[in-house]
Motif scaffolding. Structure first.
Motif, PDB file in Angstrom:
ATOM      1  N   GLY A 395       0.818  -1.203   0.000  1.00  9.91           N
ATOM      2  CA  GLY A 395       0.000   0.000   0.000  1.00  9.91           C
ATOM      3  C   GLY A 395       0.853   1.254   0.000  1.00  9.91           C
ATOM      4  N   GLY A 541      -6.909  -5.733  -3.582  1.00 11.99           N
ATOM      5  CA  GLY A 541      -6.207  -4.455  -3.597  1.00 11.99           C
ATOM      6  C   GLY A 541      -5.974  -3.919  -4.989  1.00 11.99           C
ATOM      7  N   ASP A 545     -11.028  -0.051  -4.460  1.00 16.29           N
ATOM      8  CA  ASP A 545     -10.540   1.031  -3.615  1.00 16.29           C
ATOM      9  C   ASP A 545     -11.733   1.861  -3.171  1.00 16.29           C
ATOM     10  OD1 ASP A 545     -11.158   2.850  -5.739  1.00 16.29           O
ATOM     11  OD2 ASP A 545      -9.178   2.500  -6.623  1.00 16.29           O
ATOM     12  N   ARG A 546     -11.467   2.996  -2.522  1.00 22.37           N
ATOM     13  CA  ARG A 546     -12.560   3.783  -1.935  1.00 22.37           C
ATOM     14  C   ARG A 546     -13.485   4.384  -2.990  1.00 22.37           C
ATOM     15  NH1 ARG A 546      -8.602   8.575   0.338  1.00 22.37           N
ATOM     16  NH2 ARG A 546      -7.699   9.198  -1.665  1.00 22.37           N
ATOM     17  N   ASP A 586      -4.414   3.315  -7.313  1.00 25.00           N
ATOM     18  CA  ASP A 586      -4.429   4.669  -6.771  1.00 25.00           C
ATOM     19  C   ASP A 586      -3.180   4.862  -5.914  1.00 25.00           C
ATOM     20  OD1 ASP A 586      -4.842   7.046  -5.496  1.00 25.00           O
ATOM     21  OD2 ASP A 586      -6.857   6.585  -4.775  1.00 25.00           O
ATOM     22  N   ARG A 589      -3.824   4.428  -2.207  1.00 21.71           N
ATOM     23  CA  ARG A 589      -4.626   3.294  -1.752  1.00 21.71           C
ATOM     24  C   ARG A 589      -4.078   2.768  -0.426  1.00 21.71           C
ATOM     25  NH1 ARG A 589      -0.583   1.805  -4.478  1.00 21.71           N
ATOM     26  NH2 ARG A 589       0.499  -0.173  -4.082  1.00 21.71           N
ATOM     27  N   ASP A 591      -4.543  -0.603   0.581  1.00 26.81           N
ATOM     28  CA  ASP A 591      -4.305  -2.041   0.547  1.00 26.81           C
ATOM     29  C   ASP A 591      -3.169  -2.374  -0.408  1.00 26.81           C
ATOM     30  OD1 ASP A 591      -4.640  -4.658   1.167  1.00 26.81           O
ATOM     31  OD2 ASP A 591      -6.581  -4.911   0.183  1.00 26.81           O
TER      32      ASP A 591
END
Length: 745
Positions: A395, A541, A545-546, A586, A589, A591
């Protein structure tokens, strides 16, 4: 009287650490007659080695403290054997080196001639008492051949030797060496017992050999409970990363130095030194490998030091440098005064705690990354029928390290297992748990268990760890001969497959329950694979993501794969990995992400020969004939098969082993017998199948036994062999090398 040189027994006390060349003990004819069945006098090889364990296992060396045994291994220990009249019948080279008297002079002489004239009667009386059955440990002056007198420590015992003789075995050591050793031992004991740092010594299996009192205070376990146990067996709630770090040091020889650990707050109440407000103390932990001068790994040493005061002082110093700026910032943001001492100190304390947390987080992340890099494969194995590419990325720098893992495990019969998993959570503990899952998965794969059974065993492992550890995993076995995959998943995202025609789609699998939940049922799916198809395994991962859910991310990954069009072109596998990580991850991120890409080729069918044989008495001869004919065809086919040019050298062995396995299947198996040959570039694999699930066992074959020789021959003559279960019974296989000829190209 005669003198002869015979091989010394293994572990003989006739070893001199100074580097003198090892020679055999010298022996005279024994005075007592040998037993009737021996047929002659006892040679030196029959004399028991008492240097490491005398009567009833006692240490025969003239030293009171057995803890010094390791140091005594570095001093000269001489061995002499006497008859009951006190005459020398064995005079070892180490005895000649210690005293200067050669064997030619001492063999047949009385032992008292070794001592100064003034004490010879006393020495003779002492050895007469030993001949009567009384053990003796003590010191006497010895007269060297050069006339010098020096003190020697003795231990003498009467023993019944294999030839029926009662003889006196004498072990002697220079008293000066003993005094030096005793001094070293006292200094070592003083250092080990009084140093405030915790010190532990481990063997090569990570079991405690010894710990000092300070170490026992650190882990809260009495000193006497440590020996023979590993850290994870004795310390409740031990971080799983610690055993893995210890094993890393043992395997690589690279030490771990000054690893800062804040002790578990839950255990701070049980251990002296806990800081205020329930915070555990800060410890510096170091590990280093112990090895002998010749490079043999002996074990591990660990040192633990309480650095709480040092750490808090560092924090106070950092805070002092930052305090003016912190107070100014707080005033400007709050609009109130922070000049009151209580308010300022309270704010400073909170700021210090925040800085400390950030520092500890950075240290733990760095350690977890190091641990994870060591646990994950540095490079993937070379598999003939599968081309591979992979990527792993932790991450973002502000995020904790996750629990992703992947593996590629070659299996017999031109098969390979592809595994990707993810332990939920993050941090050092999760990295350690991930390592346990990966190790277990490799072990289970080498047992040749089906994907569903592997996942079931991993689920049991997750529940046995004592805490709630949830993980997902997808496990795929590819058979290059049949061109088929068998897959199962435990709550993991489904694989993606790209066909040579350009179609890219998700492999539909029963989702299964994540590992660690319990009461799980894992379902397998078998599906065909076209030659050159590409299978893609990944973790969440990469696709989630968000700002993107998993289904959208899988669609994006399918788009990346379709655009790269990797099927049929090995060079494009790396491109798939690069494109996926460059476009889908990203930078912020939380993870970690893993991607494993495998191009699945087919094993050439012209290199496969298979038959189904009827169970009848002549089946072994029939199998030998078929194998002989097929090997001849491959060898005579204008050398167009790499690996076939030396089949003639292996043909006799292959025929013999096939005959043995087919005979076993006929006698102990059930149903028709399957026989298959697979010619690789460097080896030939033979498989014999039947419908009985029970696996044969390799056992020791005694002279005259009629059964049990088949597997014994397979074990002795093949490069490797094994047994695997199938849906319809079992397969016993073996492999022999063909030493493939390398082409000039």
């Amino acid at each position: 009287m005669r003198a002869s040189y015979d091989p010394a027994p293994s572990g003989s006390p006739d070893t001199v650490s100074s580097g003198a060349q090892h020679t055999s003990p010298v022996q005279a004819d024994l005075a007592c007659p040998p037993p009737a069945e021996s047929g002659g006098t006892e040679d030196a090889g029959d004399i028991p080695d008492r240097s490491a364990g005398g009567r009833d296992g006692q240490d025969p060396r003239p030293v009171a403290d057995s803890d010094a045994a390791a140091i005594l291994d570095q001093i000269r220990i001489a061995t002499v054997v006497l008859d009951l009249d006190g005459r020398v019948v064995v005079w070892a080279p180490s005895a000649a080196e210690l005293t200067g008297h050669p064997a030619e002079r001492m063999l047949g002489a009385r032992i008292e001639e070794l001592f100064p004239v003034a004490i010879r009667d006393r020495a003779a009386e002492q050895f007469r008492r030993v001949s009567g059955g009384a053990d003796w440990v003590g010191f006497l002056p010895v007269l060297r051949a050069d006339g010098r007198v020096f003190d020697v420590g003795f231990r003498a015992v009467t023993q019944r030797f294999p030839n029926g003789c009662d003889l006196v075995q004498v072990v002697a050591t220079d008293a000066a060496d003993l005094r030096r050793v005793e001094g070293e031992r006292v200094r070592f004991e003083t250092l080990f017992g009084q140093v405030p740092a915790g010190i532990a010594i481990y063997d090569a299996e990570r079991r405690y050999v010894r710990v000092n009192p300070a170490f026992a205070k650190y882990d809260g376990v009495p000193v006497e409970r440590h020996p023979g146990l590993r850290a994870e067996e004795i310390v409740e709630g031990l971080d799983p990363a610690i055993p893995i770090l210890q094993q890393q040091v043992l395997d690589t020889g690279e030490p771990v130095v000054d690893l800062l650990v804040e002790h578990d707050p839950k255990r701070a109440e049980r251990v002296a030194g806990g800081t205020a407000k329930g915070r555990g103390p800060f410890w510096s932990m170091s590990y280093a490998r112990l090895q002998s001068p010749n490079g043999e790994v002996l074990g591990l040493t660990g040192v633990v030091v309480d650095v709480t005061e040092r750490q808090l002082a560092l924090e106070r110093g950092r805070l002092a440098r930052r305090r003016p700026a912190l107070l100014g910032t707080a005033k400007s943001r709050s609009g109130t005064s922070l000049d009151e001492p209580d308010t300022a100190d309270d704010f400073a304390a909170r700021a210090a705690a925040s800085f400390n947390n950030a520092y500890l987080h950075a240290r733990e992340r760095s350690t977890a990354l190091m641990l994870q890099r060591w646990l994950l494969p540095e490079e993937l194995p070379d598999v003939e029928d599968v081309r591979l590419a992979h990527r792993y990325r932790p991450g973002s720098p502000g995020a904790d390290v996750g629990g992703d893992w992947f593996d590629v495990i070659p299996l017999p019969g031109r098969r390979v297992a592809l595994v990707v998993g993810d332990v939920m959570g993050s941090g050092l503990r999760v990295a350690g748990i991930m390592g346990q899952f990966r190790t277990a998965a490799r072990t289970l794969a080498r047992l040749d268990l089906s994907p569903a059974v592997v996942l079931r065993e991993l689920d049991e492992l997750a529940r046995s760890l004592g805490e709630t550890h949830i993980a997902t995993c997808v496990y795929v076995v590819y058979d290059a001969v049949a061109g088929r995959c068998v897959a199962a998943t435990a709550g993991h995202l489904p694989p993606i497959i790209a066909d040579p025609g350009g179609a890219v789609d998700v492999v539909e699998l029963a989702p299964g329950t994540p590992l660690g939940v319990g009461r799980a049922k894992f379902e397998e799916r078998e599906f065909p694979v076209e030659p050159g198809a590409v299978l893609v395994l990944y973790t969440d991962g990469l696709v989630e993501d968000r700002d993107r859910d998993a289904s959208d991310g899988i669609d994006d990954l399918i788009g990346v794969i379709s655009k790269a069009d990797p099927a049929g072109d090995p060079a494009r596998l790396e491109g798939v990995c690069d494109a996926a990580f460059d476009t889908m991850l990203d930078p912020q991120r939380a993870d970690d992400a893993t991607l494993l890409v495998a191009a699945l080729d087919r094993f050439p069918q012209e290199r496969v020969a298979s038959w189904v044989l009827t169970s009848r008495p002549t089946v072994a001869a029939q199998a030998r004939e078929m194998v002989r004919r097929q090997l001849g065809q491959w060898a005579d086919s204008d050398q167009r098969f790499a690996g076939a040019e030396n089949l003639g050298d292996a043909a006799d062995v292959v025929e013999l082993l096939v005959s043995e396995l087919v005979t076993n299947a006929l006698r102990y198996g059930r149903g028709p017998i399957g026989l298959r040959l697979l010619l690789g570039e460097e080896s030939l694999v033979c498989e014999v199948a039947d419908e009985l699930e029970a696996a044969p066992r390799l056992r020791t074959v005694d002279h005259g036994d009629e059964g049990g020789r088949g597997l014994h021959l397979v074990d002795q003559l093949s490069t490797r062999w094994g047994i695997r279960s199938t849906a319809h019974g079992k397969i016993v296989w073996f492999e022999v090398g063909t030493r493939a000829r390398r082409s000039a190209a």
